[in-house]
Design an enzyme around this catalytic site. Structure first.
Site, PDB file in Angstrom:
ATOM      1  N   THR A  65       0.824  -1.214   0.000  1.00  0.00           N
ATOM      2  CA  THR A  65       0.000   0.000   0.000  1.00  0.00           C
ATOM      3  C   THR A  65       0.855   1.259   0.000  1.00  0.00           C
ATOM      4  O   THR A  65       0.347   2.367   0.206  1.00  0.00           O
ATOM      5  CB  THR A  65      -0.928   0.001   1.226  1.00  0.00           C
ATOM      6  OG1 THR A  65      -0.141  -0.169   2.413  1.00  0.00           O
ATOM      7  CG2 THR A  65      -1.934  -1.132   1.132  1.00  0.00           C
ATOM      8  N   GLY A  66       2.146   1.111  -0.227  1.00  0.00           N
ATOM      9  CA  GLY A  66       3.070   2.228  -0.254  1.00  0.00           C
ATOM     10  C   GLY A  66       4.484   1.714  -0.067  1.00  0.00           C
ATOM     11  O   GLY A  66       4.699   0.512   0.112  1.00  0.00           O
ATOM     12  N   SER A 101       2.420   5.476   8.925  1.00  0.00           N
ATOM     13  CA  SER A 101       1.623   4.694   7.986  1.00  0.00           C
ATOM     14  C   SER A 101       1.998   5.061   6.571  1.00  0.00           C
ATOM     15  O   SER A 101       2.204   6.231   6.252  1.00  0.00           O
ATOM     16  CB  SER A 101       0.131   4.960   8.209  1.00  0.00           C
ATOM     17  OG  SER A 101      -0.644   4.434   7.160  1.00  0.00           O
ATOM     18  N   LYS A 102       2.076   4.027   5.725  1.00  0.00           N
ATOM     19  CA  LYS A 102       2.306   4.297   4.303  1.00  0.00           C
ATOM     20  C   LYS A 102       1.197   5.175   3.745  1.00  0.00           C
ATOM     21  O   LYS A 102       1.421   6.030   2.906  1.00  0.00           O
ATOM     22  CB  LYS A 102       2.389   2.972   3.538  1.00  0.00           C
ATOM     23  CG  LYS A 102       3.594   2.112   3.884  1.00  0.00           C
ATOM     24  CD  LYS A 102       3.745   0.937   2.946  1.00  0.00           C
ATOM     25  CE  LYS A 102       2.754  -0.166   3.213  1.00  0.00           C
ATOM     26  NZ  LYS A 102       3.066  -0.957   4.405  1.00  0.00           N
ATOM     27  N   ARG A 103      -0.027   4.950   4.246  1.00  0.00           N
ATOM     28  CA  ARG A 103      -1.154   5.715   3.741  1.00  0.00           C
ATOM     29  C   ARG A 103      -1.068   7.180   4.149  1.00  0.00           C
ATOM     30  O   ARG A 103      -1.672   8.042   3.533  1.00  0.00           O
ATOM     31  CB  ARG A 103      -2.463   5.110   4.245  1.00  0.00           C
ATOM     32  CG  ARG A 103      -2.761   3.742   3.652  1.00  0.00           C
ATOM     33  CD  ARG A 103      -4.090   3.201   4.130  1.00  0.00           C
ATOM     34  NE  ARG A 103      -4.113   2.976   5.571  1.00  0.00           N
ATOM     35  CZ  ARG A 103      -4.757   3.749   6.448  1.00  0.00           C
ATOM     36  NH1 ARG A 103      -5.422   4.800   6.028  1.00  0.00           N
ATOM     37  NH2 ARG A 103      -4.728   3.471   7.739  1.00  0.00           N
TER      38      ARG A 103
END
Length: 294
Positions: free
Chosen positions: A17-18, A232-234
């Site tokens: 997700t990243g 967080s990647k997000r």
């Protein structure tokens, strides 16, 4: 926690997700060193079963960074996107044996507590259509000793109720997929972030229902940003690729309570880490790393 006489096998299982950030690096370093220090194998699994959340190319970049930082898996990388039949077989078995059931409830139907009240346990409710599949929980308390966080106890029924194992969008839920894949890969020890500590009782329950042996667990502290929230990647945490390998590994070791030497190269740093790694020094509490950033 029951003793496990199987050869040690650990894993690092990022979601694409990243890019790899410092929080994920900490989990990777801890799982890698625990496996290597115990003469075990270390595997990588890409958990790519949630296409709406995935970022194109991030899986390849995560694998590139892990290797650039000096960690190589003992075997081919497993992609969850290739494992749909295994998940389907598991959920079909649970349905066939009455361990799971179809549910017609949406999130908006849940009470504010988020604990599923068992609306569809006896059949999909009137006016509803089958949407997801839930596992039947019981009042049995799940207990285990985490190698970092200590003794854990949880009644899954009282905490979450019957939880989803197959989503309304036709995708296997994380809890099911991780249990099926840990068993498939022969994982004996799971070292990961403490943000997943609450998931362990649900996974142990599923392991028992499916007849799998539960791995040992060790949940290392979560890396917090300056705002006190989990990296967080997000949330666009800075990727590890922006930092030199030696500095990134040194920072991860310090965060994990180790005391790496200064002024050494990457190879020498890994030699030191493998010789001196001590899981008992890893702190329990989530924390903000004492670095300017990775």
């Amino acid at each position: 926690m029951t003793s496990d006489l199987r050869p040690y096998r650990g894993r690092f299982a990022p979601s694409p997700t990243g890019d790899l950030h410092f929080g994920s690096l900490v989990a990777a370093v801890a799982s890698f060193l625990e496996a290597r220090s115990r003469n075990g194998q270390w595997l990588i699994r890409i958990e790519d079963i949630d296409p709406p959340r995935e970022v194109a190319g991030s899986a390849e970049r995560i694998l590139r960074d892990v290797r650039r930082l000096g960690m190589a898996p003992d075997g081919p990388v497993l992609y969850q996107s290739t494992r749909e039949k295994a998940y389907q077989d598991a959920v079909d078995w649970l349905l066939e044996h009455g361990e799971a059931y179809w549910c017609g409830c949406s999130r908006s139907d849940l009470p504010k507590s988020g604990i599923y009240p068992g609306t569809c346990r006896g059949g999909v409710g009137k006016g509803l259509r089958p949407r997801s599949i839930r596992i039947r929980t019981i009042k049995e308390e799940i207990s285990f000793t985490d190698e970092v966080q200590g003794q854990q106890r949880q009644s899954v029924e009282n905490t979450t109720g019957d939880f989803v194992i197959w989503r309304a969008d036709g995708l296997p839920a994380y809890q099911l997929a991780v249990v099926v894949d840990d068993a498939f890969q022969g994982v004996t020890h799971v070292v990961r972030g403490a943000d997943l500590l609450d998931s362990s009782p649900r996974q142990i329950l599923l392991q028992r229902r499916l007849g799998f042996q539960s791995p040992a667990y060790a949940h290392v502290p979560v890396v917090l940003g300056q705002d006190g929230l989990k990296l967080s990647k997000r949330l666009r945490a800075d990727p590890v690729s922006n930092q030199a390998p030696k500095e990134a590994i040194s920072a991860a070791l310090r965060f994990l309570g180790q005391d790496p030497p200064q002024g050494t190269g990457l190879a020498e740093l890994w030699d030191w880490a493998l010789a001196n790694w001590n899981l008992r020094k890893v702190p329990r509490k989530n924390q903000i790393p004492q670095i300017s950033g990775p």
